[in-house]
Write a protein that holds these residues in place. Structure first.
Motif, PDB file in Angstrom:
ATOM      1  N   THR A 116       0.831  -1.204   0.000  1.00  0.00           N
ATOM      2  CA  THR A 116       0.000   0.000   0.000  1.00  0.00           C
ATOM      3  C   THR A 116       0.866   1.256   0.000  1.00  0.00           C
ATOM      4  O   THR A 116       0.565   2.233  -0.712  1.00  0.00           O
ATOM      5  N   ASN A 160      -5.930  -2.631   3.967  1.00  0.00           N
ATOM      6  CA  ASN A 160      -6.669  -1.386   3.750  1.00  0.00           C
ATOM      7  C   ASN A 160      -7.537  -0.920   4.914  1.00  0.00           C
ATOM      8  O   ASN A 160      -8.320   0.022   4.759  1.00  0.00           O
ATOM      9  N   ALA A 163      -5.903   4.213  -1.965  1.00  0.00           N
ATOM     10  CA  ALA A 163      -5.368   3.111  -1.171  1.00  0.00           C
ATOM     11  C   ALA A 163      -6.253   1.876  -1.284  1.00  0.00           C
ATOM     12  O   ALA A 163      -5.751   0.744  -1.366  1.00  0.00           O
ATOM     13  N   LEU A 164      -7.569   2.071  -1.298  1.00  0.00           N
ATOM     14  CA  LEU A 164      -8.477   0.932  -1.436  1.00  0.00           C
ATOM     15  C   LEU A 164      -8.347   0.292  -2.813  1.00  0.00           C
ATOM     16  O   LEU A 164      -8.424  -0.941  -2.946  1.00  0.00           O
TER      17      LEU A 164
END
Length: 323
Positions: free
Chosen positions: A72, A206, A197-198
């Motif tokens: 991420t 997440n 980010a998702l």
């Protein structure tokens, strides 16, 4: 003679009533009182959105970096570098010549949002670049960590200074909400970065982004309502026409994306869908606020009437009469 003087004193105490009704001035021939923004919506509203995505993304990237969410963190660093590069390109395109951006770096003026924004981009861009290069190549991890921290420190200012820049103009729909606009842009930027980010990170990493999306949705809605209350009649430009359509879409997408992310974000398809909704909602917010500003500058009543209301509020009752 004393009777006349006493009568005059009595009129002064009571305040004379005007014989002629007060004129309701708008502007000559209904033309705008101020010049509407000459900025291109695609360039500058896009610049607002991309800068917010970049700045808030660096903050989330630093958090992911520190908590061991490596995939991420790398995705957000790449996203932030791409977004700030496109943001700078949009700004330069609107300026017309690349040299004009360089010229803005010749002066450091803390009282000018444009000057400070230019310097912010000049400092933030290299930090984001080094952080991304280190994350992608795996080389110089200590330098990459320092650059990640630097980008995260500069990120909030990069994400919000465009709100200060817009509010510093004479445009009624922006200047009237000068207190709320930076916070609205911060919430919108956080929603965009959470959405990225998702979308780009693994579902197992997440959870912080899902929490951030929920907070961003609440803050975004609250700040927009607060701005509308402060704007008074000028808030019509936020609710009607193109701006109204965009801002209503923004609320639906942001809240819907946050709720979907909170409930189903642990599943990859749902995470991607909610991330796309959050990104689209953030973009609609920036383009909607931009459209509201243009509409408020084009109609003279949004310039004249709020000024008259402030003048009336500041004038004690009865003092309008001559003495």
């Amino acid at each position: 003679m004393s009777v006349i003087q006493n009568a005059r004193r009595g009129r002064r105490r009571r305040g004379e009533q005007p014989v002629v009704p007060r004129a309701e001035f708008r502007s000559y021939y209904g033309r705008p009182v101020i010049k509407k923004p000459s900025w291109e919506a695609t360039d500058i509203a896009g610049y607002f959105f991309l800068g917010g995505l970049a700045g808030a993304g660096s903050v989330l990237a630093a958090g992911a970096h520190l908590t061991g969410r490596t995939s991420t963190a790398t995705a957000l660093k790449v996203s932030s570098l791409t977004a700030v590069s496109l943001s700078a390109a949009a700004l330069i395109h609107d300026l017309g010549k690349p040299s004009r951006f360089a010229n803005m770096l010749r002066v450091f003026k803390p009282t000018s949002p444009m000057s400070m924004g230019s310097w912010l981009l000049g400092a933030y861009g290299p930090a984001a670049g080094v952080a991304t290069a280190s994350a992608v190549t795996g080389r110089l991890p200590r330098l990459g960590g320092v650059a990640t921290g630097a980008a995260a420190l500069l990120g909030p200012a990069v994400a919000t200074y465009t709100g200060v820049l817009a509010a510093d103009t004479a445009v009624p729909a922006w200047h009237g909400a000068h207190r709320e606009l930076p916070y609205l842009f911060a919430a919108s930027a956080t929603a965009a970065a959470s959405g990225m980010a998702l979308m780009a990170g693994p579902a197992g990493e997440n959870l912080p982004a899902r929490c951030a999306a929920g907070l961003a949705a609440v803050a975004d809605t609250a700040m927009e309502k607060a701005a509308e209350r402060r704007l008074g009649m000028v808030a019509e430009t936020w609710k009607e026409g193109r701006a109204g359509t965009l801002l209503r879409s923004a609320r639906a997408l942001t809240v819907g994306g946050a709720v979907a992310g909170a409930l189903f974000g642990d599943r990859r398809p749902a995470a991607v869908a909610s991330g796309l909704a959050l990104l689209a909602g953030s973009a609609c917010t920036r383009f909607g606020v931009f459209a509201a500003g243009v509409a408020s500058a084009e109609d003279p009543k949004y310039t004249v009437m709020p000024q008259r209301e402030r003048l009336d509020a500041a004038t004690p009752e009865g003092s309008s009469g001559s003495s």
